[in-house]
Design a protein around this motif. Structure first.
Motif, PDB file in Angstrom:
ATOM      1  N   ARG A 168       8.659  21.763  36.472  1.00 18.99           N
ATOM      2  CA  ARG A 168       9.800  22.639  36.685  1.00 18.99           C
ATOM      3  C   ARG A 168       9.363  24.060  37.031  1.00 18.99           C
ATOM      4  O   ARG A 168       9.945  24.705  37.908  1.00 18.99           O
ATOM      5  N   LYS A 169       8.332  24.545  36.378  1.00 21.75           N
ATOM      6  CA  LYS A 169       7.841  25.882  36.667  1.00 21.75           C
ATOM      7  C   LYS A 169       7.270  25.969  38.088  1.00 21.75           C
ATOM      8  O   LYS A 169       7.475  26.961  38.825  1.00 21.75           O
ATOM      9  N   ALA A 170       6.593  24.888  38.467  1.00 21.68           N
ATOM     10  CA  ALA A 170       6.039  24.881  39.837  1.00 21.68           C
ATOM     11  C   ALA A 170       7.154  24.907  40.868  1.00 21.68           C
ATOM     12  O   ALA A 170       7.065  25.598  41.928  1.00 21.68           O
ATOM     13  N   LEU A 171       8.220  24.191  40.622  1.00 20.46           N
ATOM     14  CA  LEU A 171       9.364  24.170  41.555  1.00 20.46           C
ATOM     15  C   LEU A 171      10.015  25.517  41.643  1.00 20.46           C
ATOM     16  O   LEU A 171      10.421  25.977  42.730  1.00 20.46           O
ATOM     17  N   ASP A 172      10.164  26.160  40.474  1.00 15.47           N
ATOM     18  CA  ASP A 172      10.808  27.490  40.454  1.00 15.47           C
ATOM     19  C   ASP A 172      10.006  28.495  41.291  1.00 15.47           C
ATOM     20  O   ASP A 172      10.573  29.375  41.970  1.00 15.47           O
TER      21      ASP A 172
END
Length: 296
Positions: free
Chosen positions: A289-293
């Motif tokens: 999720r952090k990578a997507l953000d």
């Protein structure tokens, strides 16, 4: 001195209970000028307890009866070593019956001498007679007629009788039998009764009738108690069977509990592994999720 002391003690312990102390003190005083050592020993003689006195007078006035009791006790002591549990229980019952009967006789002798024997005292007398049947030294103590306290026994063991006699040397001494009538009056010579034979037959018939009645009652009691014993034996067998079944159930439950404990341990291990997998998956999701953000 021992022989002289035993002779004096034999006389004193054959007196009425109330007469003992004044007679002892008078004898000690009379001996003081002749034999100071003997006088002091006589003065030290202890007054018997009521139960001990009853046994002492029984030995003197019913010597033959007491000797039969002591002889039976000796025979029973020799025989009991080879007896089974049931035989020993029978022996104990017979011993109790005999000592109870002789205790009743002792109460009669005491009554003829003006002493009313309470039940508490009678119980001590019976315990003393029991000890005499159980233990050889207690038998010697009773035979001496020099008891100062009652004897006692527990099971097949008796206390040290030397603590219950006037002097330790009393063991091995035999009290002097009293031939006179118990109340101190001379024996009376009775004129022959011409109907003596008929009266004797009547008395014998009455005794026979009484004993037959006693036998009938005893037989009825035996039948009743035998029935009770059989019922209790059956109940005991039933309860034992129930106990055995409960033990079997308990064994099955304990086995099931052990199996369940093993399964619980395996389940706890599996749960721990699943919890670890959940934590790892959660971390991976959060990282994605952090990578997507960052790309948005």
């Amino acid at each position: 001195m021992t022989e002289s002391l035993l002779g004096v003690a034999d006389e004193l312990y054959g007196l009425g209970l109330a007469e003992f102390t004044p007679a002892r003190d008078a004898r000690a005083k009379a001996l003081k000028g002749e034999d100071a050592v003997l006088s002091k020993a006589v003065k030290a003689l202890k007054k018997p307890s009521t139960a001990a006195w009853v046994v002492n007078v029984l030995v003197r006035h019913e010597t033959e009866q007491v000797e039969q009791v002591l002889a039976m006790g000796a025979a029973l002591r020799e025989a009991q070593a080879a007896m089974s549990g049931d035989d020993l229980r029978t022996l104990t019952r017979q011993r109790r019956q005999l000592t109870a009967a002789v205790t009743t006789q002792a109460r009669g002798v005491a009554a003829s001498l003006g002493m009313k024997v309470t039940q508490a005292v009678a119980d001590q007398v019976e315990l003393t007679l029991t000890a005499a049947m159980v233990d050889e030294n207690c038998s010697a103590a009773v035979r001496s007629g020099l008891l100062v306290t009652a004897l006692a026994t527990t099971g097949l063991a008796a206390e040290d009788p030397t603590l219950s006699v006037a002097v330790p040397e009393a063991l091995g001494f035999a009290a002097t039998a009293h031939e006179a009538a118990p109340d101190g009056r001379p024996d009376l010579h009775v004129v022959a009764d011409p109907d003596a034979d008929e009266k004797a037959r009547a008395a014998a018939q009455e005794l026979l009738d009484d004993t037959e009645a006693d036998l009938e009652r005893a037989t009825a009691a035996l039948t009743e108690t035998s029935g009770a014993v059989e019922a209790l034996e059956a109940r005991t067998m039933q309860l034992q069977a129930e106990i055995d079944e409960l033990r079997r159930q308990l064994a099955r439950l304990e086995s099931a509990a052990e199996d369940t404990d093993d399964e619980l341990a395996d389940a706890e291990d599996a749960r721990s592994e699943a919890q670890a997998a959940v934590r790892e998956a959660t971390r991976a999701r959060d990282a994605a999720r952090k990578a997507l953000d960052k790309l948005s």
